[in-house]
Design an enzyme around this catalytic site. Structure first.
Site, PDB file in Angstrom:
ATOM      1  N   PHE A  62       0.801  -1.220   0.000  1.00  0.00           N
ATOM      2  CA  PHE A  62       0.000   0.000   0.000  1.00  0.00           C
ATOM      3  C   PHE A  62       0.842   1.283   0.000  1.00  0.00           C
ATOM      4  O   PHE A  62       0.294   2.374   0.066  1.00  0.00           O
ATOM      5  CB  PHE A  62      -0.940   0.029   1.213  1.00  0.00           C
ATOM      6  N   ALA A  64       4.707   3.480  -1.147  1.00  0.00           N
ATOM      7  CA  ALA A  64       5.958   3.622  -1.897  1.00  0.00           C
ATOM      8  C   ALA A  64       6.891   4.526  -1.103  1.00  0.00           C
ATOM      9  O   ALA A  64       6.474   5.571  -0.602  1.00  0.00           O
ATOM     10  CB  ALA A  64       5.689   4.220  -3.276  1.00  0.00           C
ATOM     11  N   TRP A  65       8.161   4.097  -0.984  1.00  0.00           N
ATOM     12  CA  TRP A  65       9.169   4.947  -0.334  1.00  0.00           C
ATOM     13  C   TRP A  65      10.553   4.477  -0.736  1.00  0.00           C
ATOM     14  O   TRP A  65      10.728   3.377  -1.265  1.00  0.00           O
ATOM     15  CB  TRP A  65       8.978   5.021   1.175  1.00  0.00           C
ATOM     16  N   ASN A  66      11.522   5.382  -0.495  1.00  0.00           N
ATOM     17  CA  ASN A  66      12.900   5.140  -0.926  1.00  0.00           C
ATOM     18  C   ASN A  66      13.864   5.385   0.224  1.00  0.00           C
ATOM     19  O   ASN A  66      13.521   6.045   1.207  1.00  0.00           O
ATOM     20  CB  ASN A  66      13.275   6.084  -2.073  1.00  0.00           C
ATOM     21  N   HIS A  73      26.437  18.222   1.544  1.00  0.00           N
ATOM     22  CA  HIS A  73      26.602  19.390   0.681  1.00  0.00           C
ATOM     23  C   HIS A  73      26.340  19.011  -0.778  1.00  0.00           C
ATOM     24  O   HIS A  73      27.165  19.229  -1.667  1.00  0.00           O
ATOM     25  CB  HIS A  73      27.990  19.993   0.884  1.00  0.00           C
ATOM     26  N   ASP A  79      25.314  25.626   3.979  1.00  0.00           N
ATOM     27  CA  ASP A  79      26.577  25.471   4.697  1.00  0.00           C
ATOM     28  C   ASP A  79      26.419  26.062   6.100  1.00  0.00           C
ATOM     29  O   ASP A  79      26.189  27.272   6.248  1.00  0.00           O
ATOM     30  CB  ASP A  79      27.716  26.210   3.989  1.00  0.00           C
ATOM     31  N   HIS A  83      30.969  23.812   8.911  1.00  0.00           N
ATOM     32  CA  HIS A  83      31.484  23.295   7.641  1.00  0.00           C
ATOM     33  C   HIS A  83      32.943  23.709   7.423  1.00  0.00           C
ATOM     34  O   HIS A  83      33.694  23.025   6.724  1.00  0.00           O
ATOM     35  CB  HIS A  83      30.607  23.814   6.500  1.00  0.00           C
ATOM     36  N   HIS A 212      33.727  31.042   2.296  1.00  0.00           N
ATOM     37  CA  HIS A 212      33.700  30.031   3.345  1.00  0.00           C
ATOM     38  C   HIS A 212      34.426  30.534   4.597  1.00  0.00           C
ATOM     39  O   HIS A 212      33.908  30.433   5.717  1.00  0.00           O
ATOM     40  CB  HIS A 212      34.372  28.747   2.860  1.00  0.00           C
TER      41      HIS A 212
END
Length: 263
Positions: A62, A64-66, A73, A79, A83, A212
């Site tokens: 019944f 559906a999933w993954n 990243h 970020d 990081h 960054h």
């Protein structure tokens, strides 16, 4: 107008279509362009994988999933300060400890798409930013600032998106002076439509990778691989950029959404 009245008005405008919700996110999947690191550094982010658990079949009649395999990243992503080494000491610098109040904020869209099309190594300078402010208004504390390069139009082809040769990647980004200027403004974060928040050749700048380095030094956020910034005004939109609440996460894929007044 009271705060409650403001929210009621906003909800009504969204429901009626007076405010458009613009998706500033690229598709996340096996073909999503990913950052390539120099060979003398750590492993690259693995290619994104999507695996079926069940699809209305014997494994789950019944539903559906993954399950997914992907780096923090990957694709349109966030970020967090942790990081980068300059932000490693902030207790609120992880995706599960940051202040969510900062994730929803006005956004300044600096449109230099024409310059980026003419020169993939385009660098945003202080003069560019001050000229933009003279035309559109000051960048204020607590706001997002993003560079519109229209680089998302290349995202269908990883080689075109990364645009690298023997000398490294060639993509637009900010100078160190621009990020320093924005830090003095106390913005919440900086975003790009390229694979990262820095220019492709930023490793040779002082300091290296200034977006960054300086963003995370100041406990600010970065956004990369944004899309559809051509649908946003220079000022007047609200950007919602929320990472997954990953335990001690240094970043996360996001669904970046902008609230844009029609007309």
């Amino acid at each position: 107008m009271t705060s409650a009245a403001v929210l009621t008005s906003l909800a009504g405008m969204i429901a009626s279509g007076g405010i458009e919700v613009v998706d500033c996110t690229g598709v996340l999947g096996p073909d999503t362009p990913l950052l390539k690191l120099p060979p003398d550094f750590a492993k690259d982010t693995p290619k994104i994988e999507i695996h079926t658990i069940s699809n209305y079949d014997q494994n789950g009649p019944f539903w559906a999933w993954n399950w997914l395999k992907l780096g923090e990243h990957s694709g349109t992503h966030f970020d967090a300060p942790h990081h980068w080494i300059t932000g490693k000491d902030y207790p609120d610098g992880y995706t599960d400890t940051l202040d969510v109040q900062r994730l929803v904020a006005p956004v300044n869209v600096l449109d230099f798409a024409a310059e980026c099309a003419a020169n993939p190594d385009f660098l945003l300078t202080i003069d560019h930013v001050k000229a933009w402010e003279a035309k559109h208004g000051a960048i204020n504390a607590g706001e997002w600032v993003v560079l519109r390069s229209d680089w998302d139009k290349r995202a269908h082809d990883e080689d075109l998106f990364l645009n690298a040769d023997a000398t490294g990647p060639h993509t637009p980004g900010p100078t160190a002076e621009v990020i320093e200027y924005l830090m003095s403004k106390k913005i919440v974060g900086w975003g790009s439509q390229c694979i990262g928040t820095d220019a492709g050749q930023a490793g040779g700048m002082t300091p290296p990778f200034p977006a960054h380095n300086l963003l995370h030094k100041n406990n600010c956020f970065g956004l990369a691989s944004l899309a559809n910034l051509d649908k946003l005004p220079a000022k007047g939109a609200i950007l919602i950029a929320a990472p997954l609440k990953i335990k001690s996460g240094t970043g996360s894929p996001i669904r970046a959404l902008a609230l844009v007044p029609r007309g």
